[in-house]
Scaffold this motif. Structure first.
Motif, PDB file in Angstrom:
ATOM      1  N   ASP A   1     -35.052  47.905  76.591  1.00  0.00           N
ATOM      2  CA  ASP A   1     -33.618  47.637  76.469  1.00  0.00           C
ATOM      3  C   ASP A   1     -33.398  46.134  76.629  1.00  0.00           C
ATOM      4  O   ASP A   1     -33.189  45.633  77.735  1.00  0.00           O
ATOM      5  CB  ASP A   1     -32.846  48.426  77.534  1.00  0.00           C
ATOM      6  CG  ASP A   1     -31.343  48.406  77.290  1.00  0.00           C
ATOM      7  OD1 ASP A   1     -30.870  47.500  76.570  1.00  0.00           O
ATOM      8  OD2 ASP A   1     -30.645  49.284  77.824  1.00  0.00           O
ATOM      9  N   VAL A   2     -33.469  45.415  75.507  1.00  0.00           N
ATOM     10  CA  VAL A   2     -33.367  43.954  75.577  1.00  0.00           C
ATOM     11  C   VAL A   2     -31.963  43.514  75.978  1.00  0.00           C
ATOM     12  O   VAL A   2     -31.795  42.439  76.570  1.00  0.00           O
ATOM     13  CB  VAL A   2     -33.781  43.294  74.244  1.00  0.00           C
ATOM     14  CG1 VAL A   2     -35.257  43.482  73.997  1.00  0.00           C
ATOM     15  CG2 VAL A   2     -32.966  43.824  73.072  1.00  0.00           C
ATOM     16  N   GLN A   3     -30.953  44.322  75.666  1.00  0.00           N
ATOM     17  CA  GLN A   3     -29.598  43.949  76.070  1.00  0.00           C
ATOM     18  C   GLN A   3     -29.444  44.060  77.586  1.00  0.00           C
ATOM     19  O   GLN A   3     -28.851  43.172  78.216  1.00  0.00           O
ATOM     20  CB  GLN A   3     -28.574  44.824  75.345  1.00  0.00           C
ATOM     21  CG  GLN A   3     -28.543  44.555  73.849  1.00  0.00           C
ATOM     22  CD  GLN A   3     -27.294  45.097  73.191  1.00  0.00           C
ATOM     23  OE1 GLN A   3     -26.332  45.469  73.851  1.00  0.00           O
ATOM     24  NE2 GLN A   3     -27.304  45.150  71.874  1.00  0.00           N
ATOM     25  N   ALA A   4     -29.994  45.129  78.169  1.00  0.00           N
ATOM     26  CA  ALA A   4     -29.963  45.237  79.635  1.00  0.00           C
ATOM     27  C   ALA A   4     -30.747  44.092  80.258  1.00  0.00           C
ATOM     28  O   ALA A   4     -30.333  43.530  81.279  1.00  0.00           O
ATOM     29  CB  ALA A   4     -30.544  46.577  80.072  1.00  0.00           C
ATOM     30  N   LYS A   5     -31.867  43.727  79.651  1.00  0.00           N
ATOM     31  CA  LYS A   5     -32.676  42.625  80.170  1.00  0.00           C
ATOM     32  C   LYS A   5     -31.868  41.323  80.161  1.00  0.00           C
ATOM     33  O   LYS A   5     -31.896  40.558  81.130  1.00  0.00           O
ATOM     34  CB  LYS A   5     -33.950  42.475  79.340  1.00  0.00           C
ATOM     35  CG  LYS A   5     -34.907  41.425  79.844  1.00  0.00           C
ATOM     36  CD  LYS A   5     -36.299  41.579  79.226  1.00  0.00           C
ATOM     37  CE  LYS A   5     -36.313  41.263  77.764  1.00  0.00           C
ATOM     38  NZ  LYS A   5     -37.695  41.270  77.215  1.00  0.00           N
ATOM     39  N   GLY A   6     -31.124  41.087  79.081  1.00  0.00           N
ATOM     40  CA  GLY A   6     -30.305  39.887  79.010  1.00  0.00           C
ATOM     41  C   GLY A   6     -29.183  39.880  80.026  1.00  0.00           C
ATOM     42  O   GLY A   6     -28.925  38.861  80.678  1.00  0.00           O
ATOM     43  N   ARG A   7     -28.517  41.028  80.178  1.00  0.00           N
ATOM     44  CA  ARG A   7     -27.403  41.099  81.128  1.00  0.00           C
ATOM     45  C   ARG A   7     -27.889  40.910  82.569  1.00  0.00           C
ATOM     46  O   ARG A   7     -27.273  40.167  83.348  1.00  0.00           O
ATOM     47  CB  ARG A   7     -26.676  42.443  80.991  1.00  0.00           C
ATOM     48  CG  ARG A   7     -25.898  42.610  79.695  1.00  0.00           C
ATOM     49  CD  ARG A   7     -24.966  43.812  79.776  1.00  0.00           C
ATOM     50  NE  ARG A   7     -25.694  45.049  79.979  1.00  0.00           N
ATOM     51  CZ  ARG A   7     -26.136  45.832  78.995  1.00  0.00           C
ATOM     52  NH1 ARG A   7     -25.926  45.489  77.730  1.00  0.00           N
ATOM     53  NH2 ARG A   7     -26.780  46.959  79.266  1.00  0.00           N
ATOM     54  N   VAL A   8     -28.991  41.576  82.917  1.00  0.00           N
ATOM     55  CA  VAL A   8     -29.510  41.469  84.280  1.00  0.00           C
ATOM     56  C   VAL A   8     -29.958  40.038  84.567  1.00  0.00           C
ATOM     57  O   VAL A   8     -29.694  39.492  85.645  1.00  0.00           O
ATOM     58  CB  VAL A   8     -30.678  42.456  84.481  1.00  0.00           C
ATOM     59  CG1 VAL A   8     -31.383  42.202  85.807  1.00  0.00           C
ATOM     60  CG2 VAL A   8     -30.171  43.887  84.433  1.00  0.00           C
ATOM     61  N   ALA A   9     -30.607  39.398  83.601  1.00  0.00           N
ATOM     62  CA  ALA A   9     -31.082  38.031  83.792  1.00  0.00           C
ATOM     63  C   ALA A   9     -29.917  37.051  83.951  1.00  0.00           C
ATOM     64  O   ALA A   9     -29.937  36.173  84.823  1.00  0.00           O
ATOM     65  CB  ALA A   9     -31.967  37.607  82.622  1.00  0.00           C
ATOM     66  N   ALA A  10     -28.888  37.203  83.110  1.00  0.00           N
ATOM     67  CA  ALA A  10     -27.732  36.301  83.190  1.00  0.00           C
ATOM     68  C   ALA A  10     -27.003  36.471  84.519  1.00  0.00           C
ATOM     69  O   ALA A  10     -26.594  35.490  85.153  1.00  0.00           O
ATOM     70  CB  ALA A  10     -26.778  36.570  82.028  1.00  0.00           C
ATOM     71  N   ALA A  11     -26.842  37.728  84.950  1.00  0.00           N
ATOM     72  CA  ALA A  11     -26.173  37.971  86.232  1.00  0.00           C
ATOM     73  C   ALA A  11     -26.980  37.391  87.388  1.00  0.00           C
ATOM     74  O   ALA A  11     -26.413  36.828  88.333  1.00  0.00           O
ATOM     75  CB  ALA A  11     -25.971  39.476  86.432  1.00  0.00           C
ATOM     76  N   ALA A  12     -28.299  37.500  87.311  1.00  0.00           N
ATOM     77  CA  ALA A  12     -29.146  36.943  88.370  1.00  0.00           C
ATOM     78  C   ALA A  12     -29.031  35.422  88.430  1.00  0.00           C
ATOM     79  O   ALA A  12     -29.005  34.831  89.516  1.00  0.00           O
ATOM     80  CB  ALA A  12     -30.604  37.354  88.138  1.00  0.00           C
ATOM     81  N   LEU A  13     -28.944  34.773  87.270  1.00  0.00           N
ATOM     82  CA  LEU A  13     -28.821  33.313  87.269  1.00  0.00           C
ATOM     83  C   LEU A  13     -27.460  32.883  87.796  1.00  0.00           C
ATOM     84  O   LEU A  13     -27.367  31.928  88.584  1.00  0.00           O
ATOM     85  CB  LEU A  13     -29.037  32.763  85.859  1.00  0.00           C
ATOM     86  CG  LEU A  13     -29.004  31.237  85.755  1.00  0.00           C
ATOM     87  CD1 LEU A  13     -30.056  30.594  86.652  1.00  0.00           C
ATOM     88  CD2 LEU A  13     -29.189  30.777  84.309  1.00  0.00           C
ATOM     89  N   ALA A  14     -26.392  33.560  87.367  1.00  0.00           N
ATOM     90  CA  ALA A  14     -25.055  33.218  87.882  1.00  0.00           C
ATOM     91  C   ALA A  14     -25.016  33.377  89.398  1.00  0.00           C
ATOM     92  O   ALA A  14     -24.428  32.544  90.109  1.00  0.00           O
ATOM     93  CB  ALA A  14     -24.004  34.108  87.218  1.00  0.00           C
ATOM     94  N   ARG A  15     -25.674  34.424  89.904  1.00  0.00           N
ATOM     95  CA  ARG A  15     -25.718  34.639  91.350  1.00  0.00           C
ATOM     96  C   ARG A  15     -26.530  33.543  92.044  1.00  0.00           C
ATOM     97  O   ARG A  15     -26.140  33.051  93.104  1.00  0.00           O
ATOM     98  CB  ARG A  15     -26.316  36.011  91.634  1.00  0.00           C
ATOM     99  CG  ARG A  15     -26.282  36.430  93.101  1.00  0.00           C
ATOM    100  CD  ARG A  15     -26.542  37.918  93.259  1.00  0.00           C
ATOM    101  NE  ARG A  15     -27.797  38.329  92.647  1.00  0.00           N
ATOM    102  CZ  ARG A  15     -27.895  39.103  91.559  1.00  0.00           C
ATOM    103  NH1 ARG A  15     -26.803  39.542  90.966  1.00  0.00           N
ATOM    104  NH2 ARG A  15     -29.069  39.435  91.074  1.00  0.00           N
TER     105      ARG A  15
END
Length: 336
Positions: free
Chosen positions: A288-302
């Motif tokens: 799930d590349v979209q989930a991978k992108g969302r999780v990665a972006a949220a982790a960076l913002a955090r």
């Protein structure tokens, strides 16, 4: 200050005063405080980078990469952070990882020893690793490539295949047919997928025929496939590093008059939109590349928020599932 507040702190002014200021600004063509000056005053840029090992063209032509980047951009939208694409190049007057102003970076499937990663680390920017070997203290997002690859190999074994080929892609190392002793692989995903394939094949007593193509485009995939298929003892099934590689295999098989899946079974990896559109539709492993992108972006913002708040960065290592998707490109092997 009042004009500045009208643009950046509207709650500091009455609605009537702000409306008058904005109307006057529009009349004289003023669009607001200079972004560079505002960034300097705040000590932030409002942008994050993503480092790609490949050329930037890859970000716009590879279906997996475009879906991944789109999910990142969508996740970052509400945060006000913009996404900047960075190459890992270090041979020009401007070195993006060293010189581009950003608040943090996503490191996506890069050589961890590259100068780009070293520059970002030395700048002490918040980082998130994606498709990389996890590092202590740095948030990471990976897919369970090994279990997905193991399921793909086991699927072929269960169908009765004993002559199995592996086709890997990469930019470094030996190109062509390789023995286990000669084989080198690039990156975390490649290593994990190879381990997963070998988990199942070794347990079944199968020694695969292996080849490594010389790059990532379709013609290079076709050339790699011919190394495995244009021979009298060709495999009855091929496991491919990606759906893009599998596409090249299907074309090479057609050129050689090999029918899929009657004479050759083919399995990809990724389940990008191409997989279901190919004929025959491709058996593959879905990530799930979209989930991978969302999780990665949220982790960076955090991580950026933690750094600004002088808090320890939450360095979670997230492992997303991979799932075998069986379609029409696999079947039992032909009779001997």
């Amino acid at each position: 200050m009042t004009v500045s507040n009208a643009f950046s702190k509207p709650d500091q002014l009455s609605a009537a005063l702000r409306e008058r200021i904005l109307a006057a600004a529009q009349e004289v063509g003023y669009v607001g405080p200079d972004p560079a000056a505002r960034a300097l005053a705040k000590g932030t840029t409002g942008a994050v980078g993503i480092v790609l090992t490949s050329s930037l063209r890859f970000a716009f032509t590879d279906l997996v990469a475009t879906s991944f980047l789109g999910a990142i951009a969508e996740e970052l939208g509400p945060t006000g952070l913009a996404l900047t694409l960075l190459t890992s190049s270090d041979d020009g007057a401007v070195i993006p990882a060293r010189d581009v102003a950003i608040d943090g970076a996503l490191v996506y499937s890069c050589d961890p020893t590259s100068t780009a990663v070293q520059y970002l680390s030395r700048r002490r920017l918040p980082l998130v690793y994606i498709d990389q070997d996890p590092v202590e203290g740095i948030p990471a997002v990976n897919v369970d490539d090994r279990s997905g690859a193991r399921a793909a190999a086991q699927h072929l074994i269960d169908l009765g295949h004993r002559r199995v080929g592996l086709l890997l892609s990469g930019l470094h190392g030996t190109h062509g047919l390789v023995t286990p002793e000669e084989l080198t692989v690039d990156g975390h995903a490649s290593k994990q997928r190879l381990l997963g394939w070998r988990d199942a094949l070794d347990a079944a007593g199968i020694t695969p025929l292996m080849a490594r193509q010389g790059g990532a485009n379709l013609e290079q995939a076709k050339a790699g496939a011919r190394l495995l298929l244009d021979r009298p003892d060709r495999p009855t099934a091929l496991l491919c590093f990606s759906d893009a590689v599998a596409h090249g295999v299907l074309q090479a098989a057609e050129d050689l008059g090999i029918r899929v899946p009657d004479e050759l079974s083919v399995v990809g990896f990724d389940d990008n939109p191409l997989a279901a559109q190919l004929r025959p539709a491709l058996t593959t492993v879905r990530q799930d590349v979209q989930a991978k992108g969302r999780v990665a972006a949220a982790a960076l913002a955090r991580a950026i928020g933690d750094t600004r708040g002088d808090r320890p960065v939450t360095a979670d290592h997230v492992l997303l599932p991979a799932e075998l998707v069986v379609r029409d490109s696999t079947a039992a092997p032909p009779p001997d």
